[in-house]
Design a protein around this motif. Structure first.
Motif, PDB file in Angstrom:
ATOM      1  N   VAL A 201       0.859  -1.172   0.000  1.00  0.00           N
ATOM      2  CA  VAL A 201       0.000   0.000   0.000  1.00  0.00           C
ATOM      3  C   VAL A 201       0.901   1.229   0.000  1.00  0.00           C
ATOM      4  O   VAL A 201       1.946   1.249   0.656  1.00  0.00           O
ATOM      5  CB  VAL A 201      -0.949   0.008   1.226  1.00  0.00           C
ATOM      6  N   CYS A 202       0.521   2.244  -0.772  1.00  0.00           N
ATOM      7  CA  CYS A 202       1.316   3.466  -0.884  1.00  0.00           C
ATOM      8  C   CYS A 202       0.591   4.620  -0.201  1.00  0.00           C
ATOM      9  O   CYS A 202      -0.599   4.843  -0.432  1.00  0.00           O
ATOM     10  CB  CYS A 202       1.577   3.812  -2.347  1.00  0.00           C
ATOM     11  N   VAL A 203       1.312   5.335   0.657  1.00  0.00           N
ATOM     12  CA  VAL A 203       0.803   6.540   1.304  1.00  0.00           C
ATOM     13  C   VAL A 203       1.657   7.706   0.821  1.00  0.00           C
ATOM     14  O   VAL A 203       2.859   7.745   1.082  1.00  0.00           O
ATOM     15  CB  VAL A 203       0.868   6.427   2.840  1.00  0.00           C
ATOM     16  N   ALA A 204       1.050   8.633   0.100  1.00  0.00           N
ATOM     17  CA  ALA A 204       1.774   9.778  -0.453  1.00  0.00           C
ATOM     18  C   ALA A 204       1.339  11.050   0.259  1.00  0.00           C
ATOM     19  O   ALA A 204       0.147  11.323   0.389  1.00  0.00           O
ATOM     20  CB  ALA A 204       1.528   9.898  -1.950  1.00  0.00           C
ATOM     21  N   VAL A 205       2.318  11.829   0.727  1.00  0.00           N
ATOM     22  CA  VAL A 205       2.061  13.108   1.394  1.00  0.00           C
ATOM     23  C   VAL A 205       2.649  14.216   0.528  1.00  0.00           C
ATOM     24  O   VAL A 205       3.843  14.210   0.236  1.00  0.00           O
ATOM     25  CB  VAL A 205       2.669  13.143   2.802  1.00  0.00           C
ATOM     26  N   SER A 206       1.805  15.162   0.115  1.00  0.00           N
ATOM     27  CA  SER A 206       2.231  16.244  -0.777  1.00  0.00           C
ATOM     28  C   SER A 206       2.047  17.597  -0.098  1.00  0.00           C
ATOM     29  O   SER A 206       1.094  17.812   0.657  1.00  0.00           O
ATOM     30  CB  SER A 206       1.412  16.227  -2.073  1.00  0.00           C
ATOM     31  N   ASP A 207       2.981  18.521  -0.375  1.00  0.00           N
ATOM     32  CA  ASP A 207       2.838  19.901   0.078  1.00  0.00           C
ATOM     33  C   ASP A 207       3.055  20.837  -1.095  1.00  0.00           C
ATOM     34  O   ASP A 207       3.287  20.392  -2.222  1.00  0.00           O
ATOM     35  CB  ASP A 207       3.796  20.210   1.243  1.00  0.00           C
ATOM     36  N   GLN A 208       2.978  22.139  -0.850  1.00  0.00           N
ATOM     37  CA  GLN A 208       3.150  23.137  -1.904  1.00  0.00           C
ATOM     38  C   GLN A 208       4.332  24.047  -1.602  1.00  0.00           C
ATOM     39  O   GLN A 208       4.343  25.224  -1.964  1.00  0.00           O
ATOM     40  CB  GLN A 208       1.856  23.944  -2.072  1.00  0.00           C
ATOM     41  N   GLY A 209       5.336  23.480  -0.938  1.00  0.00           N
ATOM     42  CA  GLY A 209       6.539  24.238  -0.610  1.00  0.00           C
ATOM     43  C   GLY A 209       7.550  24.227  -1.732  1.00  0.00           C
ATOM     44  O   GLY A 209       7.223  23.982  -2.894  1.00  0.00           O
ATOM     45  N   GLY A 210       8.809  24.458  -1.371  1.00  0.00           N
ATOM     46  CA  GLY A 210       9.856  24.547  -2.366  1.00  0.00           C
ATOM     47  C   GLY A 210      10.431  23.224  -2.804  1.00  0.00           C
ATOM     48  O   GLY A 210      11.217  23.168  -3.748  1.00  0.00           O
ATOM     49  N   GLY A 211      10.054  22.139  -2.130  1.00  0.00           N
ATOM     50  CA  GLY A 211      10.571  20.819  -2.469  1.00  0.00           C
ATOM     51  C   GLY A 211      11.965  20.598  -1.902  1.00  0.00           C
ATOM     52  O   GLY A 211      12.605  21.519  -1.376  1.00  0.00           O
ATOM     53  N   PHE A 212      12.448  19.359  -2.001  1.00  0.00           N
ATOM     54  CA  PHE A 212      13.788  19.029  -1.528  1.00  0.00           C
ATOM     55  C   PHE A 212      14.283  17.797  -2.256  1.00  0.00           C
ATOM     56  O   PHE A 212      13.508  17.074  -2.885  1.00  0.00           O
ATOM     57  CB  PHE A 212      13.790  18.791  -0.015  1.00  0.00           C
ATOM     58  N   ASP A 213      15.589  17.570  -2.162  1.00  0.00           N
ATOM     59  CA  ASP A 213      16.223  16.430  -2.816  1.00  0.00           C
ATOM     60  C   ASP A 213      16.272  15.273  -1.818  1.00  0.00           C
ATOM     61  O   ASP A 213      17.086  15.281  -0.895  1.00  0.00           O
ATOM     62  CB  ASP A 213      17.630  16.807  -3.272  1.00  0.00           C
ATOM     63  N   LEU A 214      15.395  14.289  -1.999  1.00  0.00           N
ATOM     64  CA  LEU A 214      15.311  13.181  -1.051  1.00  0.00           C
ATOM     65  C   LEU A 214      16.613  12.393  -0.987  1.00  0.00           C
ATOM     66  O   LEU A 214      17.096  12.058   0.099  1.00  0.00           O
ATOM     67  CB  LEU A 214      14.148  12.253  -1.429  1.00  0.00           C
ATOM     68  N   ALA A 215      17.192  12.107  -2.149  1.00  0.00           N
ATOM     69  CA  ALA A 215      18.431  11.330  -2.172  1.00  0.00           C
ATOM     70  C   ALA A 215      19.539  12.046  -1.412  1.00  0.00           C
ATOM     71  O   ALA A 215      20.311  11.428  -0.675  1.00  0.00           O
ATOM     72  CB  ALA A 215      18.851  11.067  -3.617  1.00  0.00           C
ATOM     73  N   ASP A 216      19.615  13.364  -1.580  1.00  0.00           N
ATOM     74  CA  ASP A 216      20.640  14.147  -0.885  1.00  0.00           C
ATOM     75  C   ASP A 216      20.414  14.106   0.622  1.00  0.00           C
ATOM     76  O   ASP A 216      21.367  13.960   1.401  1.00  0.00           O
ATOM     77  CB  ASP A 216      20.616  15.579  -1.398  1.00  0.00           C
ATOM     78  N   LYS A 217      19.162  14.244   1.044  1.00  0.00           N
ATOM     79  CA  LYS A 217      18.850  14.219   2.476  1.00  0.00           C
ATOM     80  C   LYS A 217      19.184  12.860   3.083  1.00  0.00           C
ATOM     81  O   LYS A 217      19.727  12.774   4.181  1.00  0.00           O
ATOM     82  CB  LYS A 217      17.365  14.522   2.693  1.00  0.00           C
ATOM     83  N   LEU A 218      18.854  11.792   2.362  1.00  0.00           N
ATOM     84  CA  LEU A 218      19.083  10.453   2.902  1.00  0.00           C
ATOM     85  C   LEU A 218      20.564  10.068   2.888  1.00  0.00           C
ATOM     86  O   LEU A 218      20.985   9.211   3.671  1.00  0.00           O
ATOM     87  CB  LEU A 218      18.270   9.426   2.113  1.00  0.00           C
ATOM     88  N   SER A 219      21.327  10.689   2.006  1.00  0.00           N
ATOM     89  CA  SER A 219      22.755  10.352   1.937  1.00  0.00           C
ATOM     90  C   SER A 219      23.560  11.009   3.042  1.00  0.00           C
ATOM     91  O   SER A 219      24.684  10.601   3.328  1.00  0.00           O
ATOM     92  CB  SER A 219      23.322  10.771   0.570  1.00  0.00           C
ATOM     93  N   ALA A 220      22.987  12.037   3.670  1.00  0.00           N
ATOM     94  CA  ALA A 220      23.685  12.708   4.770  1.00  0.00           C
ATOM     95  C   ALA A 220      23.758  11.779   5.968  1.00  0.00           C
ATOM     96  O   ALA A 220      22.798  11.109   6.338  1.00  0.00           O
ATOM     97  CB  ALA A 220      22.958  13.999   5.134  1.00  0.00           C
ATOM     98  N   VAL A 221      24.907  11.710   6.603  1.00  0.00           N
ATOM     99  CA  VAL A 221      25.102  10.868   7.775  1.00  0.00           C
ATOM    100  C   VAL A 221      24.505  11.569   8.987  1.00  0.00           C
ATOM    101  O   VAL A 221      24.859  12.703   9.302  1.00  0.00           O
ATOM    102  CB  VAL A 221      26.600  10.582   8.026  1.00  0.00           C
ATOM    103  N   THR A 222      23.574  10.914   9.655  1.00  0.00           N
ATOM    104  CA  THR A 222      22.909  11.491  10.816  1.00  0.00           C
ATOM    105  C   THR A 222      23.424  10.830  12.082  1.00  0.00           C
ATOM    106  O   THR A 222      23.353   9.620  12.234  1.00  0.00           O
ATOM    107  CB  THR A 222      21.375  11.289  10.726  1.00  0.00           C
ATOM    108  N   HIS A 223      23.933  11.629  13.006  1.00  0.00           N
ATOM    109  CA  HIS A 223      24.433  11.110  14.270  1.00  0.00           C
ATOM    110  C   HIS A 223      23.288  10.546  15.090  1.00  0.00           C
ATOM    111  O   HIS A 223      22.173  11.074  15.074  1.00  0.00           O
ATOM    112  CB  HIS A 223      25.131  12.229  15.052  1.00  0.00           C
ATOM    113  N   ALA A 224      23.557   9.471  15.808  1.00  0.00           N
ATOM    114  CA  ALA A 224      22.506   8.797  16.580  1.00  0.00           C
ATOM    115  C   ALA A 224      21.866   9.714  17.605  1.00  0.00           C
ATOM    116  O   ALA A 224      20.695   9.550  17.952  1.00  0.00           O
ATOM    117  CB  ALA A 224      23.082   7.557  17.268  1.00  0.00           C
ATOM    118  N   MET A 225      22.620  10.695  18.127  1.00  0.00           N
ATOM    119  CA  MET A 225      22.094  11.594  19.159  1.00  0.00           C
ATOM    120  C   MET A 225      21.687  12.948  18.572  1.00  0.00           C
ATOM    121  O   MET A 225      21.440  13.887  19.308  1.00  0.00           O
ATOM    122  CB  MET A 225      23.154  11.806  20.246  1.00  0.00           C
TER     123      MET A 225
END
Length: 257
Positions: A201-225
């Motif tokens: 099942v697919c749940v899609a959430v849409s907004d009308q903002g400026g958008g973002f690069d999902l791949a770029d966000k996910l590639s960033a290393v996020t510290h556990a804390m």
């Protein structure tokens, strides 16, 4: 648009039927013309006629209206303003046309109502064959996606402000100011839920903002804390697949049944 198969337990069974907008107020000629242009039928509630299949309730954004629109015999709810159906994403109508469930609200309404609870309640009612753990993953992911759509998408507030006490105070001030701006508070957030094949099942959430690069966000290393930036990695772990669409304005989250 992929081929959609809706399980027989869903209340929205009108796959490949023309969507019908059901309104409680007298239908204006402007609204009628908009619907004709989009190939959408119109039905006035309380007329005595039976509500057609693939119907979407439309009107003011209240808890009662949203809950009614997300319940049988309807397949969704659209908050109507002075602009009629202009500005509502075509994905909403295509979702209902394919047998899914849709919701389109202004940002201020999403923030004011218990939107997450209303949608989660509707998913549990309309998609009976989903496992409990899948429902819980959908609710967790939807909460993160809605928060991002409101704060970072439509209101354009940067994430880093909430990492300190001083920043959080500034964040609250900015939030109040932007919610008071009709041009921002009136931007739409839309949620579309569809079965994709028999196993997901697919749940899609849409907004009308400026958008973002999902791949770029996910590639960033996020510290556990880390105090911010953990929402998208959390969604990625909870979903079977995750895609950004519409220039990063839509987050499409697919969950295995």
């Amino acid at each position: 648009m992929p081929t959609i198969t809706i399980p027989p337990t869903s209340t929205c069974l009108a796959a490949e039927r023309s969507p019908c907008l059901v309104v409680s107020a007298p239908v204006s000629e402007d609204l009628a013309a908009q619907c004709r242009a989009l190939g959408i039928l119109l039905h006035e509630a309380g007329s005595g006629a039976e509500i057609p299949p693939a119907s979407i309730l439309a009107g003011p954004g209240t808890t009662e209206n949203v809950r009614a629109g997300l319940s049988a015999p309807y397949c969704g709810f659209l908050e109507l303003g002075a602009e009629g159906v202009l500005g509502i994403g075509l994905r909403c109508f295509e979702t209902v046309r394919g047998g899914g469930m849709t919701l389109s609200l202004q940002t201020a309404t999403v923030y004011r109502l218990e939107t997450l609870e209303l949608v989660a309640e509707a998913i549990r009612a309309n998609f009976h064959d989903l496992a409990q753990d899948t429902i819980e993953l959908i609710e967790i992911s939807l909460a993160e996606a809605l928060s991002n759509a409101v704060i970072h998408g439509n209101l354009g507030i940067p994430n880093h402000l909430r990492t300190t006490a001083e920043g959080f105070v500034e964040f609250q001030k900015i939030m109040q100011g932007r919610m008071a701006d009709p041009s921002l508070a009136g931007r739409r957030i839309e949620i579309n839920v569809q079965a994709r094949r028999a196993d997901s099942v697919c749940v899609a959430v849409s907004d009308q903002g400026g958008g973002f690069d999902l791949a770029d966000k996910l590639s960033a290393v996020t510290h556990a804390m880390a105090k911010n930036g953990r929402g998208l990695p959390l969604i990625r772990k909870a979903t079977h697949s995750l895609h950004g669409e519409d220039g990063g304005r839509t987050l499409a989250m697919t969950f295995a049944r």
